[in-house]
Design a protein around this motif. Structure first.
Motif, PDB file in Angstrom:
ATOM      1  N   LEU B 161       0.841  -1.196   0.000  1.00  0.00           N
ATOM      2  CA  LEU B 161       0.000   0.000   0.000  1.00  0.00           C
ATOM      3  C   LEU B 161       0.877   1.247   0.000  1.00  0.00           C
ATOM      4  N   LEU B 162       1.984   1.140   0.720  1.00  0.00           N
ATOM      5  CA  LEU B 162       2.883   2.284   0.787  1.00  0.00           C
ATOM      6  C   LEU B 162       3.452   2.612  -0.599  1.00  0.00           C
ATOM      7  N   ASP B 163       3.802   1.558  -1.350  1.00  0.00           N
ATOM      8  CA  ASP B 163       4.275   1.778  -2.725  1.00  0.00           C
ATOM      9  C   ASP B 163       3.222   2.535  -3.521  1.00  0.00           C
ATOM     10  N   LEU B 164       1.983   2.062  -3.349  1.00  0.00           N
ATOM     11  CA  LEU B 164       0.889   2.638  -4.114  1.00  0.00           C
ATOM     12  C   LEU B 164       0.714   4.117  -3.769  1.00  0.00           C
ATOM     13  N   MET B 165       0.693   4.384  -2.467  1.00  0.00           N
ATOM     14  CA  MET B 165       0.457   5.762  -2.045  1.00  0.00           C
ATOM     15  C   MET B 165       1.627   6.658  -2.445  1.00  0.00           C
ATOM     16  N   GLN B 166       2.821   6.103  -2.323  1.00  0.00           N
ATOM     17  CA  GLN B 166       3.979   6.910  -2.696  1.00  0.00           C
ATOM     18  C   GLN B 166       4.006   7.186  -4.192  1.00  0.00           C
ATOM     19  N   ALA B 167       3.591   6.189  -4.966  1.00  0.00           N
ATOM     20  CA  ALA B 167       3.544   6.390  -6.417  1.00  0.00           C
ATOM     21  C   ALA B 167       2.582   7.516  -6.741  1.00  0.00           C
ATOM     22  N   TYR B 168       1.435   7.478  -6.058  1.00  0.00           N
ATOM     23  CA  TYR B 168       0.446   8.505  -6.325  1.00  0.00           C
ATOM     24  C   TYR B 168       0.962   9.869  -5.876  1.00  0.00           C
ATOM     25  N   ALA B 169       1.551   9.888  -4.709  1.00  0.00           N
ATOM     26  CA  ALA B 169       2.094  11.138  -4.180  1.00  0.00           C
ATOM     27  C   ALA B 169       3.133  11.706  -5.141  1.00  0.00           C
ATOM     28  N   ARG B 170       3.949  10.817  -5.664  1.00  0.00           N
ATOM     29  CA  ARG B 170       5.007  11.229  -6.583  1.00  0.00           C
ATOM     30  C   ARG B 170       4.399  11.881  -7.819  1.00  0.00           C
ATOM     31  N   LEU B 171       3.328  11.247  -8.329  1.00  0.00           N
ATOM     32  CA  LEU B 171       2.694  11.775  -9.524  1.00  0.00           C
ATOM     33  C   LEU B 171       2.079  13.136  -9.268  1.00  0.00           C
ATOM     34  N   ARG B 172       1.368  13.235  -8.146  1.00  0.00           N
ATOM     35  CA  ARG B 172       0.619  14.449  -7.891  1.00  0.00           C
ATOM     36  C   ARG B 172       1.498  15.616  -7.485  1.00  0.00           C
TER      37      ARG B 172
ATOM     38  N   ILE C 107       2.672   0.382 -11.097  1.00  0.00           N
ATOM     39  CA  ILE C 107       2.186   0.858  -9.803  1.00  0.00           C
ATOM     40  C   ILE C 107       1.596   2.258  -9.930  1.00  0.00           C
ATOM     41  N   ALA C 111      -2.168   3.193  -9.160  1.00  0.00           N
ATOM     42  CA  ALA C 111      -2.492   4.249  -8.193  1.00  0.00           C
ATOM     43  C   ALA C 111      -3.506   5.213  -8.795  1.00  0.00           C
ATOM     44  N   TYR C 115      -7.229   5.919  -7.342  1.00  0.00           N
ATOM     45  CA  TYR C 115      -7.626   7.228  -6.839  1.00  0.00           C
ATOM     46  C   TYR C 115      -8.674   7.914  -7.711  1.00  0.00           C
ATOM     47  N   PHE C 171      -4.510  -5.026  -0.690  1.00  0.00           N
ATOM     48  CA  PHE C 171      -3.998  -3.866   0.024  1.00  0.00           C
ATOM     49  C   PHE C 171      -4.703  -3.667   1.364  1.00  0.00           C
ATOM     50  N   LEU C 191       4.672  12.719   1.603  1.00  0.00           N
ATOM     51  CA  LEU C 191       4.931  13.632   0.504  1.00  0.00           C
ATOM     52  C   LEU C 191       6.172  14.467   0.719  1.00  0.00           C
TER      53      LEU C 191
END
Lengths: 219, 265, 219
Positions: B161-172, C107, C111, C115, C171, C191
């Motif tokens: 899940l952390l990978d997923l969230m970090q990937a999203y964070a990175r994109l945004r 990934i 993501a 989202y 997940f 972040l």
């Protein structure tokens, strides 16, 4: 151990083959659990054992067989694993893994999540009387001791945190209900979410005690 | 943690109480916020937390804050907020209730504070008990040699899940990160500026404009100049903190000038 | 099994303590063999067990105890280890699942779907700022982490993608809405971390693992 495996997915297939005798099933469960370092769920055992097997029953036999041995059958949530008996730890210096030292803040945050789950970040901060520092939650997520639970149905729909099976496994707990002192804490009202008196007008938040350990959410 | 005083001797108790108070003053950093500090102070009352005197506690806390101020220890804002709240609580507890007043009574507030302390202590205690349990990898151990006998290999891709969230964070946040990643060439780091300034300040006997210290080739391009100015300014602040230079700015937005500190030997 | 443990290194220390009873020694050997990452020699057992123990004897008892079980005590050269019984090997097949990390492209795509679902391929590409290869989508479909949702009622009626129950399960999420938002990610410190090394231009050394499973869509 209540799941009876028969009703899982075998309706289609009336037992064409006899299930192996219970003694064999017990051996199979033993072999599968021994081969895995991670806990194995009853569901997975059911899927792996020959058709018609009853791993839940086999597990009861197995547990008895290993009672008092150097290795024990332990239950972790819905899963089972073999683990060395705690009194053998003195022999294991070589196997001991240095766990990352957790900060006091992380340890307290973890305990609050375990005892108050599902709990929001704001509630954790309210209990500790201080902000949850950046990275604390992150660290616990990364260790896979906590995970994100359901969002709270209050304004802002904050995410909640709950503990994981990995947490239970690490602390030798069968379920979150077995947390030390949980009953006493609950009886003393120390797990209540008691709002400060200023907030008398505010909504009571709809969190009864029953909310704490919801387990009807396997949907 | 101050040692527990010997209950037999008042004198010893006195000394260790004083020592505890001193330890408190010195060790503000050791506390995890005002509630933690209050919990620590409440221990000196040696009573069940349910019977703790919130009034006495408020006084202890306020005197702690006063002492910290006298010693010029900077307290984080939340400690001061708590002090203000406790002063208010104290007045509520001491004065007869005002019938006009709408809010909760002093007793209610005190009871809630006592509850918070008790709850925090209970969670501390629970945390300690949790950490003392038989732990995987320390007290109990899993199979050291998990077996993989079969020859059927299947590749399963996985992600946390952390990978997923970090990937999203990175994109945004790509845009936010951009200056760091893409425009490295136009960035002067503070370390570079500091390394550059150190040998130069020996010559700054007189007030000299900061802008005259910008490195060669960094004065024209606006982006480069901005970065160089910021880095040089930060470097100069460091040097001022170390007592090497003095800074001067005659009015807001006026040029900043510096000179070597005269006492420097 | 000939070593008598007394003559190993205990001359200095004439048995001040009684050796533990044989039953206990057996438990100890059992626990050590279970937890050890490699087969264990008698010499090593002697060194690890309390003074005066006779692991060679304990091993004989242990071997008997596991006779006919799903797990056996086996000798490998000079050393001993537990192994699942050979007739159990049919159960072990699923154990050999090789897990690999998803590629970065996958990934990120996942993501975005999680989202923004339901989301079209064009939208994914817009958010990623780079094309999405068919392989990436196919892989996620095949893993059953995403599925095709309703068509978008816009020109061309493009298909949309949504995440599946399998995704939620993997997940440990109760619903996709429980995914933390950007603000929460920031609050959790996710972040503020500096961008991962891979993000720094396209340096070849920064992309060890991801590179292996690249599906060519970022080139």
């Amino acid at each position: 151990m209540s799941n009876t495996p028969q009703d899982v997915d075998n309706e289609l297939d009336p037992s064409l083959f006899e299930a192996p005798p219970m003694g064999e099933q017990e051996r199979m469960v033993e072999a599968v659990l021994f081969a895995s370092a991670e806990p194995v769920t009853i569901k997975e055992l059911t899927a792996r054992l020959p058709h018609g097997s009853e791993p839940a029953v086999a597990l009861v036999h197995l547990e008895k067989r290993y009672e008092g041995r150097g290795v024990r059958l332990t239950r972790i949530g819905d899963a089972f694993a073999f683990r060395t008996a705690p009194d053998m730890s003195f022999l294991m210096r070589r196997e001991t893994v240095e766990t990352r030292k957790l900060s006091r803040a992380a340890i307290e945050t973890l305990a609050i999540i375990a005892y108050h789950q599902p709990v929001t970040r704001a509630e954790i901060e309210e209990i500790r009387g201080v902000g949850v520092s950046r990275g604390t939650i992150d660290q616990l997520l990364e260790m896979e001791w906590i995970r994100i639970g359901r969002r709270r149905m209050t304004p802002g729909r904050p995410v909640t945190f709950v503990v994981t099976e990995g947490f239970l496994d690490h602390f030798s707990l069968e379920s979150a209900r077995d947390l030390p002192g949980l009953k006493e804490l609950r009886a003393a009202g120390l797990l209540d979410n008691r709002p400060p008196p200023e907030a008398q007008t505010a909504e009571p938040e709809g969190r009864s005690e029953g909310d704490l350990f919801e387990d009807g959410d396997e949907a | 943690m101050p040692e527990t005083p010997d209950p037999q001797s008042n004198n010893v108790e006195d000394i260790s109480a004083r020592r505890a108070a001193e330890a408190l003053i010195v060790d503000v950093d050791g506390f995890e916020g005002p509630l933690d500090l209050l919990l620590m102070l409440s221990r000196t009352q040696k009573v069940d937390l349910r019977r703790v005197s919130v009034l006495a506690l408020a006084e202890q806390y306020l005197s702690f804050v006063d002492k910290a101020k006298a010693l010029r220890i900077e307290l984080a804002a939340d400690y001061l907020v708590m002090a203000a709240w406790l002063a208010f609580l104290k007045s509520r507890l001491l004065l007869p209730p005002d019938p006009e007043d709408e809010g909760p009574s002093g007793e209610d507030l005190a009871a809630h504070l006592a509850f918070q302390l008790e709850r925090l202590e209970a969670m501390r205690d629970a945390a300690a008990r949790l950490m003392a349990r038989d732990r995987l990898g320390r007290d109990v151990f899993s199979r050291g040699q998990p077996e993989t006998v079969g020859r059927v290999r299947r590749t399963q891709f996985t992600a946390s899940l952390l990978d997923l969230m970090q990937a999203y964070a990175r994109l945004r946040t790509k845009d936010e990160f951009r200056p760091f990643v893409m425009d490295r060439k136009a960035i002067l780091t503070m370390e570079e500026a500091l390394a550059r300034m150190r040998p130069l300040i020996g010559f700054a006997g007189d007030w000299t404009d900061l802008s005259s210290y910008l490195p060669e080739g960094w004065q024209v391009d606006p982006a480069k100049r901005r970065s160089a100015t910021a880095a040089t300014f930060a470097a100069v602040l460091e040097l001022a903190k170390a007592g090497k230079v003095e800074l001067r700015q005659t009015e807001t937005f006026a040029p900043i000038s510096l000179r070597k500190r005269s006492e420097e030997r």
